[in-house]
Design a protein around this motif. Structure first.
Motif, PDB file in Angstrom:
ATOM      1  N   THR A   1       0.838  -1.208   0.000  1.00  0.00           N
ATOM      2  CA  THR A   1       0.000   0.000   0.000  1.00  0.00           C
ATOM      3  C   THR A   1       0.869   1.253   0.000  1.00  0.00           C
ATOM      4  O   THR A   1       0.633   2.180  -0.781  1.00  0.00           O
ATOM      5  N   ALA A   2       1.892   1.286   0.852  1.00  0.00           N
ATOM      6  CA  ALA A   2       2.786   2.443   0.918  1.00  0.00           C
ATOM      7  C   ALA A   2       3.533   2.626  -0.397  1.00  0.00           C
ATOM      8  O   ALA A   2       3.662   3.749  -0.902  1.00  0.00           O
ATOM      9  N   ILE A   3       4.000   1.533  -0.969  1.00  0.00           N
ATOM     10  CA  ILE A   3       4.745   1.601  -2.227  1.00  0.00           C
ATOM     11  C   ILE A   3       3.851   2.100  -3.355  1.00  0.00           C
ATOM     12  O   ILE A   3       4.222   3.003  -4.110  1.00  0.00           O
ATOM     13  N   ASP A   4       2.672   1.523  -3.479  1.00  0.00           N
ATOM     14  CA  ASP A   4       1.763   1.929  -4.555  1.00  0.00           C
ATOM     15  C   ASP A   4       1.340   3.395  -4.413  1.00  0.00           C
ATOM     16  O   ASP A   4       1.259   4.119  -5.405  1.00  0.00           O
ATOM     17  N   ARG A   5       1.101   3.824  -3.189  1.00  0.00           N
ATOM     18  CA  ARG A   5       0.726   5.226  -2.953  1.00  0.00           C
ATOM     19  C   ARG A   5       1.885   6.150  -3.352  1.00  0.00           C
ATOM     20  O   ARG A   5       1.675   7.166  -4.010  1.00  0.00           O
ATOM     21  N   PHE A   6       3.096   5.794  -2.971  1.00  0.00           N
ATOM     22  CA  PHE A   6       4.269   6.604  -3.327  1.00  0.00           C
ATOM     23  C   PHE A   6       4.470   6.633  -4.838  1.00  0.00           C
ATOM     24  O   PHE A   6       4.774   7.682  -5.415  1.00  0.00           O
ATOM     25  N   SER A   7       4.270   5.508  -5.483  1.00  0.00           N
ATOM     26  CA  SER A   7       4.375   5.429  -6.936  1.00  0.00           C
ATOM     27  C   SER A   7       3.385   6.382  -7.604  1.00  0.00           C
ATOM     28  O   SER A   7       3.738   7.094  -8.551  1.00  0.00           O
TER      29      SER A   7
ATOM     30  N   TRP B   1       6.278   1.504   8.160  1.00  0.00           N
ATOM     31  CA  TRP B   1       5.609   0.535   7.302  1.00  0.00           C
ATOM     32  C   TRP B   1       4.421   1.112   6.541  1.00  0.00           C
ATOM     33  O   TRP B   1       4.116   0.683   5.435  1.00  0.00           O
ATOM     34  N   ASP B   2       3.752   2.112   7.068  1.00  0.00           N
ATOM     35  CA  ASP B   2       2.469   2.552   6.505  1.00  0.00           C
ATOM     36  C   ASP B   2       2.569   3.538   5.349  1.00  0.00           C
ATOM     37  O   ASP B   2       1.624   3.683   4.578  1.00  0.00           O
ATOM     38  N   ALA B   3       3.683   4.243   5.214  1.00  0.00           N
ATOM     39  CA  ALA B   3       3.785   5.238   4.144  1.00  0.00           C
ATOM     40  C   ALA B   3       5.250   5.568   3.888  1.00  0.00           C
ATOM     41  O   ALA B   3       6.085   5.407   4.770  1.00  0.00           O
ATOM     42  N   VAL B   4       5.524   6.056   2.688  1.00  0.00           N
ATOM     43  CA  VAL B   4       6.870   6.517   2.362  1.00  0.00           C
ATOM     44  C   VAL B   4       6.910   8.014   2.636  1.00  0.00           C
ATOM     45  O   VAL B   4       6.140   8.772   2.054  1.00  0.00           O
ATOM     46  N   ARG B   5       7.778   8.399   3.558  1.00  0.00           N
ATOM     47  CA  ARG B   5       8.011   9.816   3.823  1.00  0.00           C
ATOM     48  C   ARG B   5       9.162  10.248   2.925  1.00  0.00           C
ATOM     49  O   ARG B   5      10.299   9.827   3.141  1.00  0.00           O
ATOM     50  N   LYS B   6       8.870  11.066   1.968  1.00  0.00           N
ATOM     51  CA  LYS B   6       9.916  11.462   1.029  1.00  0.00           C
ATOM     52  C   LYS B   6      10.943  12.333   1.747  1.00  0.00           C
ATOM     53  O   LYS B   6      10.615  13.372   2.303  1.00  0.00           O
ATOM     54  N   ALA B   7      12.178  11.873   1.728  1.00  0.00           N
ATOM     55  CA  ALA B   7      13.279  12.613   2.337  1.00  0.00           C
ATOM     56  C   ALA B   7      13.837  13.594   1.303  1.00  0.00           C
ATOM     57  O   ALA B   7      13.643  13.418   0.098  1.00  0.00           O
ATOM     58  N   PRO B   8      14.534  14.614   1.773  1.00  0.00           N
ATOM     59  CA  PRO B   8      15.174  15.523   0.813  1.00  0.00           C
ATOM     60  C   PRO B   8      16.138  14.761  -0.087  1.00  0.00           C
ATOM     61  O   PRO B   8      16.741  13.770   0.333  1.00  0.00           O
ATOM     62  N   VAL B   9      16.282  15.217  -1.297  1.00  0.00           N
ATOM     63  CA  VAL B   9      17.214  14.603  -2.240  1.00  0.00           C
ATOM     64  C   VAL B   9      18.616  14.702  -1.647  1.00  0.00           C
ATOM     65  O   VAL B   9      18.998  15.740  -1.091  1.00  0.00           O
ATOM     66  N   VAL B  10      19.362  13.632  -1.748  1.00  0.00           N
ATOM     67  CA  VAL B  10      20.743  13.637  -1.254  1.00  0.00           C
ATOM     68  C   VAL B  10      21.544  14.577  -2.159  1.00  0.00           C
ATOM     69  O   VAL B  10      21.593  14.376  -3.376  1.00  0.00           O
TER      70      VAL B  10
END
Length: 144
Positions: free
Chosen positions: A14-20, A107-116
């Motif tokens: 679910t987290a992966i598909d939402r992030f996608s 586990w529940d969501a991808v928190r987008k981190a700043p670009v390295v």
């Protein structure tokens, strides 16, 4: 463009598909029977998939290592697999060494981190090269 999901344990689908969907990039699931073309890859194909991905989402040490080596944007999840829950130490050690702890996800969501930033990747590459040289020197000593 694609997002590579490489999990050895349970996937946070679910987290992966939402992030996608948020990134508007398709996700390719490696090591997943639902995707037979990506279920079994040889080492060079695995490396190619990691190297060319826009994002790598993983619970794997090797997925993490090669994401770092190829300077990919990546996110790491704790493995959910019976008997393997405590296999996260070497991943956290690696991430801490390079200042990439923000890549660890819940586990529940991808928190987008700043670009390295480029300067950080350059610093990481310098450390990797230093470690490679130490290893080669040690191997040469052992072989002589």
């Amino acid at each position: 463009h694609y997002m590579l999901a490489f999990f050895l344990g349970e996937k946070p689908k679910t987290a992966i598909d939402r992030f996608s969907m948020q990134q508007d990039i398709p996700v390719l699931y490696m090591n997943c029977k639902s995707y037979p073309d990506l279920y079994v890859l040889d080492p060079s194909e695995f490396l190619y998939m990691v190297k060319k991905a826009d994002y790598v989402l993983t619970d794997s040490f090797h997925g993490t290592v090669f994401s770092v080596k190829f300077n990919r944007e990546f996110y790491v999840f704790r493995r959910r697999q019976k008997g393997m829950e405590n296999m996260f130490t070497r991943i956290t050690d690696l991430l801490t060494r390079f200042g990439l702890e923000e890549r660890i996800q819940e586990w529940d969501a991808v928190r987008k981190a700043p670009v390295v930033p480029d300067w950080q990747w350059q610093k990481i590459c310098a450390v990797l090269e230093e470690e490679r040289e130490k290893t080669m020197k040690k191997l040469q000593e052992l072989l002589i």
